[in-house]
Write an enzyme that holds these catalytic residues in place. Structure first.
Site, PDB file in Angstrom:
ATOM      1  N   PRO A 126       7.344 -71.650  89.955  1.00  0.00           N
ATOM      2  CA  PRO A 126       8.846 -71.024  90.957  1.00  0.00           C
ATOM      3  C   PRO A 126       9.267 -70.683  89.856  1.00  0.00           C
ATOM      4  CG  PRO A 126       7.895 -73.864  90.800  1.00  0.00           C
ATOM      5  CD  PRO A 126       6.599 -72.953  90.160  1.00  0.00           C
ATOM      6  N   CYS A 127      10.469 -69.635  90.034  1.00  0.00           N
ATOM      7  CA  CYS A 127      11.125 -69.021  89.064  1.00  0.00           C
ATOM      8  C   CYS A 127      12.916 -69.792  88.442  1.00  0.00           C
ATOM      9  CB  CYS A 127      11.025 -68.099  89.586  1.00  0.00           C
ATOM     10  SG  CYS A 127      12.803 -68.089  90.848  1.00  0.00           S
ATOM     11  N   GLN A 128      12.681 -71.475  89.308  1.00  0.00           N
ATOM     12  CA  GLN A 128      14.406 -71.319  88.926  1.00  0.00           C
ATOM     13  C   GLN A 128      14.369 -71.295  87.300  1.00  0.00           C
ATOM     14  OE1 GLN A 128      12.192 -72.760  90.848  1.00  0.00           O
ATOM     15  NE2 GLN A 128      13.062 -73.187  93.148  1.00  0.00           N
ATOM     16  N   GLY A 129      15.448 -70.727  87.257  1.00  0.00           N
ATOM     17  CA  GLY A 129      16.256 -70.948  85.987  1.00  0.00           C
ATOM     18  C   GLY A 129      14.971 -70.083  84.994  1.00  0.00           C
ATOM     19  N   PHE A 130      14.365 -69.028  85.177  1.00  0.00           N
ATOM     20  CA  PHE A 130      13.817 -67.887  84.676  1.00  0.00           C
ATOM     21  C   PHE A 130      14.998 -67.174  83.831  1.00  0.00           C
ATOM     22  CE2 PHE A 130       9.420 -66.634  86.347  1.00  0.00           C
ATOM     23  CZ  PHE A 130       9.216 -67.656  85.996  1.00  0.00           C
TER      24      PHE A 130
END
Length: 368
Positions: A126-130
């Site tokens: 998951p790329c949330q907050g990358f």
């Protein structure tokens, strides 16, 4: 009321990827040219000696596609209980770890793999907050799952890595995030990792679904991607995949279930035209589908999915699975809502199969 497009106008818009400009820019970037296209059209499935490990596997769309390409699944990791149950039921030949990947030690991982060579580690963290800062700071919790993917790669030292994500990751912080991801892979010995955008409909998936794929290797060869097979005029339509199911009554045993609607709700749905939405606030669900073109991107949005192009109901879980090119004997565990969630978050199996076939073609050359 949302703007309602005329069917032909909307169909044309649906057939053109919103990421087409970004795709062209990436493919023409001289710093992103370490890839080769392989024509996978008509390739026969053959069992191969090549093994893969699937991290953040979800319900197994990527795993199934790779398996259909002849690759051997050794191990998968997924935290969700229902998706893990689906994996165990449909992939009994491989080991599945259910739980937080942070608790899955390198020692146990290597014990499961044993003496087998790992040719591919794949997955979609998951790329949330990358963020660039988070990627560079090992103590920043925002990118912990990406670092776990990196830990697995470093531990198993596969020939190839395949990381899937939404195309939006390529525009985060002006492109600095994806370039930092490439730098991180290079630090593990995967220099020349490339990233490309693939549209599932170009491989015969009856759905418009665009994804970004990072592929890298530690051998020094170009990274294999499947060559697009269909022009937009030849995309498969939604009804080509699910029309035979429209009059079949609900059947839980095959996941052919949908939300029960009251008569008042059915009346409201009946007034929704193709391309229109039942709710102004929903962008990704409750939209009436068009005939003659691929489905809009299949998603599960808080219990809502797209409205059938003909019936005054939402698309069933099995119909959604058809749009993701899961075979009918692939059964999803859990409640109807949880099946929707698993299917909506999966990679289309046929897209994954073509990626797998391209990988097999390249791996055969390297093995020889």
């Amino acid at each position: 009321m949302p703007k309602i497009l005329k069917p032909r106008e909307a169909g044309a818009k649906n057939a053109i990827s919103r990421y087409s400009t970004l795709k062209r820019q990436l493919d023409n970037d001289l710093l992103n040219r370490n890839w080769t296209e392989i024509n996978t059209t008509g390739m026969d499935r053959q069992q191969t000696p090549f093994n893969f490990v699937d991290i953040f596997s979800g319900a197994g769309g990527l795993s199934l596609g790779f398996k259909q390409a002849g690759l051997n699944k050794i191990l998968s990791v997924e935290i969700d209980r229902d998706a893990s149950s689906t994996i165990r039921c449909n992939f009994p030949e491989s080991f599945h770890y259910e739980g937080m990947i942070e608790h899955f030690s390198n020692r146990r991982m290597k014990k499961i793999v044993g003496k087998r060579c790992v040719h591919i580690v794949c997955g979609g963290p998951p790329c949330q907050g990358f963020s660039v800062a988070g990627l560079r700071n090992p103590h920043d919790p925002r990118n912990q799952l990406f670092r776990e993917f990196m830990r697995v790669v470093e531990s198993l030292n596969p020939w190839y890595i395949v990381m899937e994500n939404v195309p939006g990751i390529l525009t985060m912080q002006g492109g600095r995030v994806y370039r930092e991801i490439l730098r991180q892979f290079e630090s593990l010995g995967y220099s020349g990792t490339s990233v490309r955008i693939l549209e599932a409909a170009t491989f015969g998936v009856p759905q418009l679904r665009t994804r970004a794929f990072f592929i890298g290797n530690r051998i020094g060869n170009p990274n294999p991607y499947p060559k697009e097979q269909l022009a937009k005029a030849d995309y498969l339509s939604i009804e080509s995949a699910i029309d035979d199911l429209k009059d079949i009554p609900p059947n839980r045993s095959i996941n052919h279930e949908w939300t029960k609607h009251s008569r008042a709700m059915e009346e409201r749905i009946s007034r929704v035209p193709p391309g229109g939405s039942l709710y102004e606030t929903f962008r990704d669900a409750w939209k009436r589908q068009y005939r003659g073109v691929p489905s809009m991107t299949a998603k599960e949005n808080h219990g809502g999915v797209h409205i059938h192009y003909e019936k005054n109901r939402v698309i069933s879980a099995r119909e959604l699975a058809r749009l993701q090119t899961f075979p009918d004997d692939f059964i999803f565990s859990g409640t109807m809502k949880r099946a929707y969630w698993q299917i909506g978050n999966a990679i289309p199996c046929l897209l994954a199969k073509n990626i797998g076939l391209a990988m097999v073609s390249q791996l055969e050359r390297e093995k020889n």
